[in-house]
Enzyme design. Sequence first.
Site, short mmCIF file in Angstrom:
data_model
loop_
_atom_site.label_atom_id
_atom_site.label_comp_id
_atom_site.label_asym_id
_atom_site.label_seq_id
_atom_site.Cartn_x
_atom_site.Cartn_y
_atom_site.Cartn_z
N LYS A 97 27.23 93.37 29.68
CA LYS A 97 27.36 93.83 30.89
C LYS A 97 28.34 95.10 30.96
O LYS A 97 29.61 94.80 30.88
CB LYS A 97 28.00 92.70 32.24
CG LYS A 97 27.94 93.33 33.35
CD LYS A 97 28.81 92.15 34.46
CE LYS A 97 29.41 93.17 35.41
NZ LYS A 97 30.12 91.98 36.33
N ALA A 185 28.45 91.80 42.50
CA ALA A 185 29.71 92.43 43.03
C ALA A 185 29.56 92.12 44.52
O ALA A 185 28.32 92.76 45.27
CB ALA A 185 29.98 93.53 42.62
N GLY A 186 30.44 91.66 45.00
CA GLY A 186 30.50 91.61 46.60
C GLY A 186 29.89 90.50 47.60
O GLY A 186 30.14 90.57 48.61
#
Lengths: 258, 65
Positions: A97, A185-186
């Site tokens: 990643k 993410a988020g």
Amino acid sequence: MAASFYGQELSSALMLGTAQYPSPEILRDAVLAARPGVLTVSLRRESAGERAGQAFWSLVQELGVPVLPNTAGCHTVKEAVTTAHMAREVFGTDWIKLEVIGELDTLQPDVFGLVEAARILTEEGFKVFPYTTEDLVVAERLLAAGCEVLMPWGAPIGSGKGLNNLFGLRAMRAHFPSVPLVVDAGIGVPSHAAQALEMGYDAVLINTAVAKAGDPVGMARAFGLAVQAGMLAHMADPMEERDMAVPSTPVAGKAFLG
Amino acid sequence: MKIIVNDQAQEVSASTLAALIDELGYAGARIATALNGQFVPKTARAHAALDAGARVEIVAPMQGG
């Protein structure tokens, strides 16, 4: 079954991070509750005395879930590439990643460095999962650099704000119909994850939303169910949105009671 | 000889990276190494010579997102 990434089919569309849990036991129980397809892991300096990394590695091996090492915390191409080399040796996988962080307030990717690092690593045989934005031009460059997966952010890392730019994420899905896409993410709550899958995203990557929940194990289970629900909903072809009401109960044959 | 290991100055007698791993007690651990910012694979540690002031990084698996 979730999508294939670099030819490997995952058992779930949930990719789960392993950081910030209250204890290793809670991490283990959260993984057992969520049954993720992948666990993300990282590398840090090891003290010979404490050997904290060795205990963590034993736990991950015991869980038997495939790992996706990250280059978190890297701000330059050189750092990210060297970290990827180290991760490949330590974790025994060519999956990486790739994070090249460009800005500290939002932790948004340095997309220029990201493309450069992705090119170097794919040429060396790595299977790169780039943490990127929803920018289509950057996405094209990443694919040209050899990436076969894209991981746009939903919102800044750890913010829990969900899918901040629905239009951009939808455009990305429509523009790259056959590229595996992961919202990374988020994401803050399971409905955000379900929404991403309903839109046709192949997976979501979550860490803080589970680890920082009041009950991480309960939240892990909720996320596991949410990605299943979202994927089933996508496969079932959701209805079109409409601006005006349309009665769902047939009006023909209604008794006249006026 | 004084070198820097994970940002800490240390006095060591090892003259190669492989010997340093043993000297510092990392033998058998799942780790990766870098010397002066360059990754050194496990198989190359025995040939990686340490000079005074060398910067060595020793990393291991850790929790990540």
